[in-house]
Design a protein around this motif. Structure first.
Motif, PDB file in Angstrom:
ATOM      1  N   LEU A 106       0.469  -1.404  -0.012  1.00 54.09           N
ATOM      2  CA  LEU A 106       0.065  -0.337   0.124  1.00 54.09           C
ATOM      3  C   LEU A 106       0.730   1.494   0.055  1.00 54.09           C
ATOM      4  N   VAL A 107       2.157   1.361   0.802  1.00 59.07           N
ATOM      5  CA  VAL A 107       2.821   2.665   1.347  1.00 59.07           C
ATOM      6  C   VAL A 107       3.373   2.961  -0.731  1.00 59.07           C
ATOM      7  N   LEU A 108       3.684   1.517  -1.131  1.00 58.37           N
ATOM      8  CA  LEU A 108       4.584   2.058  -2.345  1.00 58.37           C
ATOM      9  C   LEU A 108       3.169   1.960  -3.430  1.00 58.37           C
ATOM     10  N   ALA A 109       2.113   1.575  -3.848  1.00 59.03           N
ATOM     11  CA  ALA A 109       1.461   2.192  -4.427  1.00 59.03           C
ATOM     12  C   ALA A 109       0.464   3.653  -3.663  1.00 59.03           C
ATOM     13  N   LEU A 110       0.683   4.691  -2.632  1.00 56.28           N
ATOM     14  CA  LEU A 110       1.076   5.116  -2.251  1.00 56.28           C
ATOM     15  C   LEU A 110       1.675   6.440  -3.186  1.00 56.28           C
ATOM     16  N   GLU A 111       2.869   5.447  -3.457  1.00 56.66           N
ATOM     17  CA  GLU A 111       3.692   6.138  -3.757  1.00 56.66           C
ATOM     18  C   GLU A 111       3.984   6.600  -4.586  1.00 56.66           C
ATOM     19  N   ARG A 112       2.660   6.109  -5.396  1.00 58.50           N
ATOM     20  CA  ARG A 112       3.579   5.513  -7.235  1.00 58.50           C
ATOM     21  C   ARG A 112       2.568   6.114  -7.849  1.00 58.50           C
ATOM     22  N   LEU A 113       1.599   6.541  -6.873  1.00 61.22           N
ATOM     23  CA  LEU A 113      -0.153   7.309  -6.914  1.00 61.22           C
ATOM     24  C   LEU A 113       0.606   9.322  -7.217  1.00 61.22           C
ATOM     25  N   ILE A 114       1.202   9.837  -5.991  1.00 66.04           N
ATOM     26  CA  ILE A 114       1.669  10.674  -6.013  1.00 66.04           C
ATOM     27  C   ILE A 114       2.284  10.949  -7.160  1.00 66.04           C
TER      28      ILE A 114
ATOM     29  N   TRP B  82       3.311  24.942  -9.631  1.00 64.80           N
ATOM     30  CA  TRP B  82       2.391  25.325  -8.566  1.00 64.80           C
ATOM     31  C   TRP B  82       2.938  23.992  -7.521  1.00 64.80           C
ATOM     32  N   ARG B  83       3.138  24.096  -6.376  1.00 63.79           N
ATOM     33  CA  ARG B  83       3.180  23.004  -4.821  1.00 63.79           C
ATOM     34  C   ARG B  83       2.101  22.706  -4.453  1.00 63.79           C
ATOM     35  N   VAL B  84       2.459  21.896  -3.783  1.00 61.33           N
ATOM     36  CA  VAL B  84       0.691  21.115  -3.023  1.00 61.33           C
ATOM     37  C   VAL B  84       0.900  21.384  -2.039  1.00 61.33           C
ATOM     38  N   GLN B  85      -0.371  21.427  -1.625  1.00 57.73           N
ATOM     39  CA  GLN B  85      -0.537  22.078  -0.390  1.00 57.73           C
ATOM     40  C   GLN B  85      -1.876  21.174   0.537  1.00 57.73           C
ATOM     41  N   ALA B  86      -2.947  20.140  -0.176  1.00 60.32           N
ATOM     42  CA  ALA B  86      -3.348  19.940   0.740  1.00 60.32           C
ATOM     43  C   ALA B  86      -3.349  18.563  -0.123  1.00 60.32           C
ATOM     44  N   VAL B  87      -3.370  17.384   0.562  1.00 55.39           N
ATOM     45  CA  VAL B  87      -3.375  16.059  -0.105  1.00 55.39           C
ATOM     46  C   VAL B  87      -4.437  14.946   0.579  1.00 55.39           C
ATOM     47  N   ARG B  88      -5.074  13.964  -0.010  1.00 60.16           N
ATOM     48  CA  ARG B  88      -6.012  13.255   0.214  1.00 60.16           C
ATOM     49  C   ARG B  88      -6.012  12.105  -0.462  1.00 60.16           C
ATOM     50  N   ALA B  89      -5.568  10.375   0.924  1.00 58.51           N
ATOM     51  CA  ALA B  89      -6.168   9.155   0.343  1.00 58.51           C
ATOM     52  C   ALA B  89      -7.347   8.686   0.634  1.00 58.51           C
TER      53      ALA B  89
ATOM     54  N   LEU C 163      -9.836   7.099   5.567  1.00 63.72           N
ATOM     55  CA  LEU C 163      -9.789   8.319   4.524  1.00 63.72           C
ATOM     56  C   LEU C 163      -8.378   8.922   4.956  1.00 63.72           C
ATOM     57  N   ALA C 164      -7.623   9.527   4.959  1.00 58.32           N
ATOM     58  CA  ALA C 164      -6.752  10.196   5.246  1.00 58.32           C
ATOM     59  C   ALA C 164      -6.460  11.502   4.499  1.00 58.32           C
ATOM     60  N   ALA C 165      -6.719  12.613   5.687  1.00 60.11           N
ATOM     61  CA  ALA C 165      -6.300  13.739   5.056  1.00 60.11           C
ATOM     62  C   ALA C 165      -4.887  14.505   5.059  1.00 60.11           C
ATOM     63  N   ALA C 166      -4.110  15.203   5.030  1.00 60.27           N
ATOM     64  CA  ALA C 166      -2.994  16.723   5.109  1.00 60.27           C
ATOM     65  C   ALA C 166      -3.212  17.793   4.571  1.00 60.27           C
TER      66      ALA C 166
ATOM     67  N   ILE D 114       5.263  14.869   0.792  1.00 61.23           N
ATOM     68  CA  ILE D 114       3.567  14.956   0.521  1.00 61.23           C
ATOM     69  C   ILE D 114       3.608  13.801   1.384  1.00 61.23           C
ATOM     70  N   ALA D 115       4.288  12.293   0.765  1.00 62.70           N
ATOM     71  CA  ALA D 115       3.572  11.165   1.454  1.00 62.70           C
ATOM     72  C   ALA D 115       3.781  11.033   2.297  1.00 62.70           C
ATOM     73  N   ALA D 116       4.724  11.374   3.568  1.00 64.81           N
ATOM     74  CA  ALA D 116       4.667  11.112   5.491  1.00 64.81           C
ATOM     75  C   ALA D 116       3.499  11.303   5.758  1.00 64.81           C
ATOM     76  N   PRO D 117       2.473  12.200   5.670  1.00 60.61           N
ATOM     77  CA  PRO D 117       1.600  12.300   5.981  1.00 60.61           C
ATOM     78  C   PRO D 117       0.461  11.151   6.379  1.00 60.61           C
ATOM     79  N   LEU D 118       0.822  10.787   5.058  1.00 63.18           N
ATOM     80  CA  LEU D 118      -0.314  10.063   4.445  1.00 63.18           C
ATOM     81  C   LEU D 118       0.098   8.356   5.525  1.00 63.18           C
ATOM     82  N   LYS D 119       1.618   8.178   4.701  1.00 63.49           N
ATOM     83  CA  LYS D 119       2.221   7.050   5.738  1.00 63.49           C
ATOM     84  C   LYS D 119       2.695   6.649   6.626  1.00 63.49           C
ATOM     85  N   THR D 120       2.423   8.677   7.769  1.00 64.47           N
ATOM     86  CA  THR D 120       1.893   8.359   9.197  1.00 64.47           C
ATOM     87  C   THR D 120       0.901   7.337   9.404  1.00 64.47           C
ATOM     88  N   ARG D 121      -0.518   8.030   8.617  1.00 61.18           N
ATOM     89  CA  ARG D 121      -1.229   8.171   9.066  1.00 61.18           C
ATOM     90  C   ARG D 121      -1.750   6.058   8.476  1.00 61.18           C
ATOM     91  N   LEU D 122      -1.727   5.770   7.684  1.00 62.99           N
ATOM     92  CA  LEU D 122      -1.105   4.459   7.050  1.00 62.99           C
ATOM     93  C   LEU D 122      -0.727   3.782   8.211  1.00 62.99           C
TER      94      LEU D 122
END
Length: 431
Positions: free
Chosen positions: A285-293, A305-312, A323-326, A338-346
């Protein structure tokens, strides 16, 4: 995305729309039997199984949010526990926000089930406060039936009982929020201009945005109501509680009116991955998250543009979801950042089942560096430049694979000809 270059709209007069126990109400809308039974919703983001939202019947039996499942069932053996579906709740709340946006262009979501509507300038369209509130309630009823969007079906309607809504009107978000908490279910409470101080004076200090320790300290000082707090010198409260105390005192005295800040509606960038077989392995799941990002970062609209809000969000087996949002403190275009807060939530609160489909969305953006913005003065130019690069790369890949160009432009050459084949010609496509 050029909207990010202009400040968002604001309004000093606010209407607070509040639906207590929003997520549980959404579950009751799908399963009507829950309304007549003690029920509770499990927390979607807890590392252990604890109760999140509790129905009034369950609360009467002693069940409280934060209890473990064993504690809750021990107090109420008939308790119906519901697995959370955060993606569903988020979609229902989005329907409500869309309905409110049809009444006013200034809508600020605060949390799930709570939103503020700015009403500055709406008097000429609807009338006085009573008429504006009625227009908002009518918009919510339309959302409840799914009729605010002609393309929507009854299956996508926002089905929440009318009695669940509470509406408050006042100057500033705080007054509107307190008014909403004092309104009767399905009703509205309007605080007339100039009477904010009188209205707030009788309210308990618990309506302030306090942490438990600050609330305890205020009670130890003998302060029970906002009127008692406002009667003290402002500097005395500041000396005890610092900058937060100054804000509490001004809110209690009605000396400040925090405006409603409308959302700058983004055009989200969304990418998804559907697994052939449901996946429960954390590393996959972490690998899939990174590929999607990575895929989302390559999107043409993201250029400049830089990313300010991300949601998985993940669709799980048995119709559940995760659901995870950051919101990034420092907007970034770096995958790992970008992936760090989503990985933490995961890691802290993983999905409660195997994942069938994973989606990553960039929902808010910030301008890039000065160098990037020099070549992309607005998002439209950035998007067009990115699209041209993507098209050029695709054309080159097709040409290399097929050994000859396969994409062509249709151009007009002899529009006066009676023979259709002479009117137009094909030329090689060059982005």
């Amino acid at each position: 995305m050029d909207r990010y270059l202009s400040p968002p709209p604001t309004s000093c007069v606010a209407v607070c729309v509040w639906i207590p126990l929003f997520a549980l109400r959404c579950e009751e809308a799908q399963r009507s039997e829950l309304a007549s039974q003690p029920s509770a919703l499990l927390a979607p983001d807890a590392s252990r199984r604890v109760v999140w939202q509790v129905s009034p019947l369950a609360r009467q039996a002693g069940v409280r949010p934060g209890m473990t499942v064993s504690q809750a069932i021990g107090l109420c053996p008939a308790l119906r526990l519901c697995e959370p579906d955060p993606v569903h709740y988020d979609e229902r709340f989005a329907l409500l926000l869309a309905a409110l946006a049809r009444v006013s262009p200034v809508v600020e979501p605060a949390e799930l089930g709570l939103a503020y509507v700015g009403t500055d300038g709406l008097e000429g369209l609807y009338g006085g406060p009573e008429q504006i509130v009625e227009a908002i309630k009518r918009g919510m009823r339309n959302a409840e039936r799914g009729t605010f969007d002609p393309a929507s079906s009854s299956s996508s309607a926002f089905r929440v009982p009318r009695s669940a809504f509470r509406v408050g009107w006042g100057k500033g978000k705080f007054v509107a929020w307190v008014a909403a908490t004092r309104a009767k279910p399905g009703g509205a409470l309007i605080v007339p201009p100039g009477e904010e101080g009188k209205f707030l004076a009788a309210q308990p200090v618990a309506v302030l945005p306090l942490d438990p320790d600050a609330h305890r300290r205020l009670r130890q000082l003998g302060l029970r109501t906002l009127g008692q707090l406002a009667a003290l010198p402002e500097e005395a409260i500041v000396s005890q509680f610092g900058r937060a105390g100054r804000r509490w005192w001004r809110l209690a005295a009605g000396a400040t009116a925090e405006p409603v800040v409308g959302r700058v509606l983004p055009e989200p960038i969304s990418v998804s991955l559907t697994f052939f077989t449901p996946v429960a392995d954390r590393e996959m799941l972490v690998l899939a998250l990174e590929r999607l990002i990575e895929r989302a970062l390559r999107h043409p609209r993201r250029t400049g543009w830089r990313v300010q809000a991300v949601r998985a969000r993940a669709e799980l087996e048995r119709a559940a979801s995760w659901l995870a949002a950051a919101t990034l403190k420092d907007p970034s275009a770096d995958r790992d950042h970008i992936a760090a807060p989503l990985k933490t939530r995961l890691a802290q609160a993983p999905p409660a089942g195997a994942v069938e489909r994973l989606v990553v969305e960039f929902t808010a953006f910030a301008p890039g560096t000065a160098e990037l913005q020099l070549f992309a003065r607005d998002a439209g130019a950035a998007a067009r430049a990115g699209q041209r690069r993507a098209l050029r790369s695709a054309v080159q890949e097709i040409t290399l694979r097929l050994k000859r160009p396969m994409l062509h432009h249709v151009i007009e050459v002899q529009p006066w000809s009676r023979l259709p084949e002479r009117r137009y010609a094909l030329i090689d496509y060059e982005p």
